[in-house]
Write a protein that holds these residues in place. Structure first.
Motif, PDB file in Angstrom:
ATOM      1  N   GLY A 166      15.246  31.080  62.527  1.00 38.60           N
ATOM      2  CA  GLY A 166      16.171  32.191  62.374  1.00 38.60           C
ATOM      3  C   GLY A 166      17.540  31.723  61.920  1.00 38.60           C
ATOM      4  O   GLY A 166      17.676  30.995  60.934  1.00 38.60           O
ATOM      5  N   ALA A 167      18.568  32.113  62.667  1.00 39.37           N
ATOM      6  CA  ALA A 167      19.939  31.765  62.298  1.00 39.37           C
ATOM      7  C   ALA A 167      20.207  30.266  62.367  1.00 39.37           C
ATOM      8  O   ALA A 167      21.198  29.786  61.796  1.00 39.37           O
ATOM      9  CB  ALA A 167      20.916  32.503  63.212  1.00 39.37           C
TER      10      ALA A 167
ATOM     11  N   THR B 238      15.888  41.964  59.048  1.00 35.78           N
ATOM     12  CA  THR B 238      15.194  40.672  59.101  1.00 35.78           C
ATOM     13  C   THR B 238      13.685  40.782  58.951  1.00 35.78           C
ATOM     14  O   THR B 238      12.980  39.771  59.029  1.00 35.78           O
ATOM     15  CB  THR B 238      15.498  39.961  60.438  1.00 35.78           C
TER      16      THR B 238
ATOM     17  N   ALA C 201      20.538  27.764  57.806  1.00 37.01           N
ATOM     18  CA  ALA C 201      20.304  29.104  57.266  1.00 37.01           C
ATOM     19  C   ALA C 201      21.389  29.439  56.253  1.00 37.01           C
ATOM     20  O   ALA C 201      22.508  28.924  56.315  1.00 37.01           O
ATOM     21  CB  ALA C 201      20.298  30.129  58.396  1.00 37.01           C
TER      22      ALA C 201
ATOM     23  N   ALA D 293      24.287  31.578  54.567  1.00 29.59           N
ATOM     24  CA  ALA D 293      25.339  32.450  55.088  1.00 29.59           C
ATOM     25  C   ALA D 293      25.257  33.786  54.357  1.00 29.59           C
ATOM     26  O   ALA D 293      25.664  33.905  53.196  1.00 29.59           O
ATOM     27  CB  ALA D 293      26.706  31.804  54.878  1.00 29.59           C
TER      28      ALA D 293
ATOM     29  N   GLY E 247      17.387  34.322  52.700  1.00 27.37           N
ATOM     30  CA  GLY E 247      18.726  34.860  52.877  1.00 27.37           C
ATOM     31  C   GLY E 247      18.967  36.092  52.016  1.00 27.37           C
ATOM     32  O   GLY E 247      19.531  37.090  52.470  1.00 27.37           O
TER      33      GLY E 247
ATOM     34  N   ASN F  70      24.879  38.440  54.806  1.00 25.11           N
ATOM     35  CA  ASN F  70      25.149  39.635  55.594  1.00 25.11           C
ATOM     36  C   ASN F  70      23.813  40.263  55.987  1.00 25.11           C
ATOM     37  O   ASN F  70      23.119  40.833  55.146  1.00 25.11           O
ATOM     38  CB  ASN F  70      25.987  40.624  54.779  1.00 25.11           C
ATOM     39  N   VAL F  71      23.448  40.162  57.265  1.00 23.50           N
ATOM     40  CA  VAL F  71      22.128  40.597  57.713  1.00 23.50           C
ATOM     41  C   VAL F  71      22.048  42.122  57.739  1.00 23.50           C
ATOM     42  O   VAL F  71      22.867  42.792  58.364  1.00 23.50           O
ATOM     43  CB  VAL F  71      21.812  40.040  59.122  1.00 23.50           C
TER      44      VAL F  71
ATOM     45  N   GLN G 299      17.608  43.579  63.798  1.00 23.54           N
ATOM     46  CA  GLN G 299      16.474  42.998  64.502  1.00 23.54           C
ATOM     47  C   GLN G 299      15.319  43.998  64.494  1.00 23.54           C
ATOM     48  O   GLN G 299      15.511  45.197  64.330  1.00 23.54           O
ATOM     49  CB  GLN G 299      16.858  42.631  65.936  1.00 23.54           C
TER      50      GLN G 299
END
Length: 331
Positions: free
Chosen positions: A241-242, A272, A264, A266, A307, A268-269, A114
């Motif tokens: 967002g998600a 962002t 969204a 799928a 993504g 691996n964040v 974040q």
């Protein structure tokens, strides 16, 4: 060759996407969590190119859309670096050189990816309507124009007016939120707007509709569509967002429904920071390069681009190539 044929040939060779927007040098500090007021924490630092306009231009260019960029930078090393980076990305950049410093952004990242951001616009605030109008031909020959709120709003508005008169599709990303009196005109002039949750609630307040982000998150599709139709833009792509993207259309084309959700990707964040810019650049590139797709397909592609971007650190550097998107989701 007829004048109509010459015009068609010129448009095919011209930029498909033109971005009018900002360039910032991003200064990024990353730690396990954000510090509390008065607290000092250890972390790591890195710097790279950013600014909503430049991020979006890089995204479109890496997705194989011929891309033009109209922006302002200072007469300083950061401005020189911006010009070199644009050339390296094959972006046709048209720079206004200013006495103010090149824009900068301070970005904090926590361990969950974040972010919190403070932007010092510098030269971006001086991008003039005259500079935009001097690039009229570049805009008129494009297929898609993309604008945001990080440059002088009148410059963005002039660009949209030129584009609309030439039949160019106009996407306006109303970010960051602005209290400029031109915001209403920008919403009315654009074909598509792409706010996030906070920006959408702020736009509704301009029309005396009070909705908070908690209510937005809890609303069903029909209620979201009702709120979207309170804004004067034909198509709204609300990024959540998600929770993905919600799209509302005043006049759907073909078999497109009046409103729909796209989940969204799928992924691996990691970071962002550039997600919204990746989405906007992806949407612009898809609309310009793949006119045979319907809006649902354009939005689904843009979600995939976003993504991919959040699986890497940085802003402009994180924008994926077309090959990377295809490999990630169809390979």
């Amino acid at each position: 060759m007829s004048s109509q044929a010459r015009s068609k040939k010129a448009k095919q060779a011209a930029a498909q996407v033109v971005v009018v927007g900002s360039y910032n040098q991003d200064m990024v500090w990353q730690g396990a969590r954000f510090p509390q007021p008065g607290e000092t924490r250890m972390g790591r630092f890195f710097s790279g190119p950013g600014g909503k306009g430049f991020n979006q231009a890089v995204a479109a260019a890496r997705l194989a859309a011929r891309t033009g960029f109209i922006a302002a930078v200072g007469r300083d090393p950061l401005g020189d670096n911006a010009a070199a980076l644009a050339r390296s990305e094959n972006i046709d950049a048209r720079w206004q050189l200013c006495s103010e410093a090149t824009g900068t952004a301070a970005i904090w990242l926590d361990g969950a990816g974040q972010n919190m951001i403070i932007v010092a616009p510098g030269a971006n605030a001086l991008l003039s309507p005259a500079q935009v109008l001097a690039q009229r031909e570049l805009i008129e020959q494009a297929r898609v124009l993309l604008t945001q709120h990080e440059v002088h709003p009148v410059a963005s508005l002039r660009a949209i007016e030129v584009a609309r008169a030439a039949g160019v599709t106009c996407i306006h990303n109303p970010a960051p939120s602005s209290d400029s009196p031109q915001v209403r005109a920008l919403l009315q002039a654009a074909d598509i707007i792409t706010p996030n949750e906070t920006e959408f609630c702020d736009l509704l307040r301009l029309f005396e509709v009070e909705v908070n982000e908690q209510a937005l998150a809890a609303a069903d599709a029909a209620q979201l569509h009702t709120w979207c139709r309170m804004l004067p833009t034909a198509t709204i792509a609300l990024t959540l967002g998600a929770a993905g993207v919600f799209v509302s259309q005043a006049s759907p084309a073909g078999e497109d429904p009046p409103f729909f959700r796209t989940p969204a990707a799928a992924v691996n964040v990691v970071d962002t920071t550039g997600a919204g810019d990746a989405f906007n650049g992806g949407l612009a590139a898809s609309l310009a390069s793949a006119p045979g797709r319907n809006l649902q397909q354009h939005v689904a592609f843009a979600v995939q681009v976003a993504g991919c971007a959040i699986e890497s650190s940085g802003a402009a550097q994180a924008m994926p190539t077309l090959a990377e998107v295809e490999r990630r989701f169809t390979g």
